[in-house]
Scaffold this motif. Sequence first.
Motif, PDB file in Angstrom:
ATOM      1  N   GLY A 237     -23.808  46.715  37.103  1.00  0.00           N
ATOM      2  CA  GLY A 237     -23.493  45.288  36.988  1.00  0.00           C
ATOM      3  C   GLY A 237     -24.572  44.471  36.318  1.00  0.00           C
TER       4      GLY A 237
ATOM      5  N   ILE B   5     -36.780  31.744  28.654  1.00  0.00           N
ATOM      6  CA  ILE B   5     -37.478  31.268  29.859  1.00  0.00           C
ATOM      7  C   ILE B   5     -38.957  31.626  29.759  1.00  0.00           C
TER       8      ILE B   5
ATOM      9  N   PHE C 250     -39.642  33.913  38.533  1.00  0.00           N
ATOM     10  CA  PHE C 250     -38.969  32.627  38.691  1.00  0.00           C
ATOM     11  C   PHE C 250     -37.790  32.777  39.658  1.00  0.00           C
ATOM     12  N   LYS C 251     -37.304  31.635  40.139  1.00  0.00           N
ATOM     13  CA  LYS C 251     -36.209  31.650  41.108  1.00  0.00           C
ATOM     14  C   LYS C 251     -34.891  31.961  40.407  1.00  0.00           C
ATOM     15  N   ASP C 252     -34.086  32.814  41.035  1.00  0.00           N
ATOM     16  CA  ASP C 252     -32.748  33.093  40.507  1.00  0.00           C
ATOM     17  C   ASP C 252     -31.897  31.821  40.603  1.00  0.00           C
ATOM     18  N   ILE C 253     -31.131  31.581  39.565  1.00  0.00           N
ATOM     19  CA  ILE C 253     -30.333  30.347  39.506  1.00  0.00           C
ATOM     20  C   ILE C 253     -29.167  30.368  40.506  1.00  0.00           C
TER      21      ILE C 253
ATOM     22  N   HIS D 234     -35.039  42.074  40.780  1.00  0.00           N
ATOM     23  CA  HIS D 234     -34.716  41.073  41.783  1.00  0.00           C
ATOM     24  C   HIS D 234     -35.619  41.277  42.996  1.00  0.00           C
TER      25      HIS D 234
ATOM     26  N   ILE E  15     -36.645  36.482  40.372  1.00  0.00           N
ATOM     27  CA  ILE E  15     -36.489  37.395  39.246  1.00  0.00           C
ATOM     28  C   ILE E  15     -37.878  37.640  38.662  1.00  0.00           C
TER      29      ILE E  15
HETATM   30  P1  5GP Z   1     -28.275  41.186  36.750  1.00  0.00           P
HETATM   31  O1  5GP Z   1     -28.379  41.220  35.233  1.00  0.00           O
HETATM   32  O2  5GP Z   1     -29.350  42.010  37.406  1.00  0.00           O
HETATM   33  O3  5GP Z   1     -26.919  41.545  37.239  1.00  0.00           O
HETATM   34  O4  5GP Z   1     -28.494  39.701  37.247  1.00  0.00           O
HETATM   35  C1  5GP Z   1     -29.025  38.679  36.461  1.00  0.00           C
HETATM   36  C2  5GP Z   1     -29.496  37.584  37.396  1.00  0.00           C
HETATM   37  O5  5GP Z   1     -30.061  36.551  36.608  1.00  0.00           O
HETATM   38  C3  5GP Z   1     -28.379  36.942  38.239  1.00  0.00           C
HETATM   39  O6  5GP Z   1     -28.745  37.031  39.618  1.00  0.00           O
HETATM   40  C4  5GP Z   1     -28.315  35.516  37.738  1.00  0.00           C
HETATM   41  O7  5GP Z   1     -28.041  34.577  38.762  1.00  0.00           O
HETATM   42  C5  5GP Z   1     -29.688  35.290  37.118  1.00  0.00           C
HETATM   43  N1  5GP Z   1     -29.671  34.381  35.994  1.00  0.00           N
HETATM   44  C6  5GP Z   1     -28.834  34.431  34.920  1.00  0.00           C
HETATM   45  N2  5GP Z   1     -29.097  33.429  34.064  1.00  0.00           N
HETATM   46  C7  5GP Z   1     -30.138  32.733  34.599  1.00  0.00           C
HETATM   47  C8  5GP Z   1     -30.861  31.587  34.161  1.00  0.00           C
HETATM   48  O8  5GP Z   1     -30.608  30.992  33.115  1.00  0.00           O
HETATM   49  N3  5GP Z   1     -31.866  31.145  34.965  1.00  0.00           N
HETATM   50  C9  5GP Z   1     -32.177  31.772  36.144  1.00  0.00           C
HETATM   51  N4  5GP Z   1     -33.192  31.246  36.849  1.00  0.00           N
HETATM   52  N5  5GP Z   1     -31.516  32.869  36.582  1.00  0.00           N
HETATM   53  C10 5GP Z   1     -30.508  33.328  35.825  1.00  0.00           C
END
Ligand code: 5GP
Length: 114
Positions: free
Chosen positions: A94, A10, A29-32, A103, A41
Amino acid sequence: MPDECIFCKIAKGDIPAEKVLENEDVLVFKDIHPAAPTHLIVIPKKHYATLNDIPQGELAVLAKVFGAVQEITKKLGIAESGYRTLVNTNRYAGQIVFHLHFHILGGRPLGTMG
Ligand code: 5GP
Ligand code: ZN
């Protein structure tokens, strides 16, 4: 930088994301899968797998991350109403994506931490 790291991709523009702020060191960027009306994020462009992996001599990157947090929350109008900034580190928290990220959650009351 691992070739397979999704947030490195990204940052390089190899896969799309809804970017809301970018400078030399940091990307936002926006979380998916948003968990709040505003769910962003924040990443350092340089790859660190977790918060544990920033060398002492590179901790200044955290000031850059939080500078971006200040800037984007103000720009999006959630600075005053309030937001939560959190980082998950390793298994018990997690962490899913092993490129250090913060976040930002806002846009609604978030309740207390469980
Ligand atoms: P964590 O690793 O802190 O648990 O969370 C990873 C975060 O990244 C999750 O909230 C997930 O929705 C987000 N995420 C994972 N893959 C992608 C992606 O490809 N694009 C975006 N924009 N967010 C992502
Ligand atoms: Zn990475």
